[in-house]
Design an enzyme around this catalytic site. Sequence first.
Site, PDB file in Angstrom:
ATOM      1  N   SER A  50      41.208 -23.303 -33.344  1.00 10.99           N
ATOM      2  CA  SER A  50      41.043 -24.829 -33.289  1.00 10.99           C
ATOM      3  C   SER A  50      42.179 -25.564 -34.354  1.00 10.99           C
ATOM      4  O   SER A  50      42.500 -26.027 -34.908  1.00 10.99           O
ATOM      5  CB  SER A  50      39.821 -25.630 -32.985  1.00 10.99           C
ATOM      6  OG  SER A  50      38.847 -24.796 -33.987  1.00 10.99           O
ATOM      7  N   ASN A 115      35.710 -18.429 -36.195  1.00  9.20           N
ATOM      8  CA  ASN A 115      34.702 -18.481 -35.531  1.00  9.20           C
ATOM      9  C   ASN A 115      34.226 -17.088 -35.242  1.00  9.20           C
ATOM     10  O   ASN A 115      32.888 -16.898 -34.944  1.00  9.20           O
ATOM     11  CB  ASN A 115      34.613 -18.867 -33.723  1.00  9.20           C
ATOM     12  CG  ASN A 115      35.844 -20.119 -33.513  1.00  9.20           C
ATOM     13  OD1 ASN A 115      35.197 -21.112 -33.760  1.00  9.20           O
ATOM     14  ND2 ASN A 115      37.365 -19.928 -32.584  1.00  9.20           N
TER      15      ASN A 115
END
Length: 222
Positions: A50, A115
């Site tokens: 992201s 992540n």
Amino acid sequence: MKLNSLILLCVLTLSIFSCAPKDEKVVQSENLEQQETKTEKKLILFFGNSLTAGYGIEAEDAFPGLVASRIDSLGLDYRIINGGLSGETTASGVARLEWFLEEEPDIFILELGGNDGLRGIAISETEKNLRAMIQMVKAKYPKTRILLAGMQIPPNMGQDYASGFRELYPRVSQEENVTLIPFLLEGVAGNPALNLPDGIHPTEEGHLIVFETIWEFLAPLI
């Protein structure tokens, strides 16, 4: 037939042929050549999560878009592909990368692992996947220059985990012989004014700083 009449006939014949419509195959060939000329620009591929995708802001304001704007302003012969995907882990990156390698990148910028760290995935697994992606690019395109974006995480999973996570990027960079951006979010991470309310994703102003961090390492390669 007189000489003058013969010359006139030849001129008329040449004029007819030169003005005749081009064969369709010739036209298609010329169009294809024009398209190939347009796509001859070298490719810079950003591959990440992201952060690369520009979560929460417009794509052109995320750091890959800012790189594209800088390149255009300098008239450099490069184009950008933003391969960012929100939620991407290193494991899913390995599975997804092959599709992006249908075309040869001149420069490959790998931004993954954040992540993994936030989810507490084993550092050895993250390292294995980072190496796999780097080796995948090298195997298919040996001339591609690779940048690895280093990441750090808060000590939510414990200080030992955070330290081990931070150390894996320099180790992978050195052993795989790729260029390391020591910390992608240098000067941005932990600053509420430069991050969205989630405290993880940079604002437009934050991406400007990230862009400058990347450009320092990218500029010498282009």
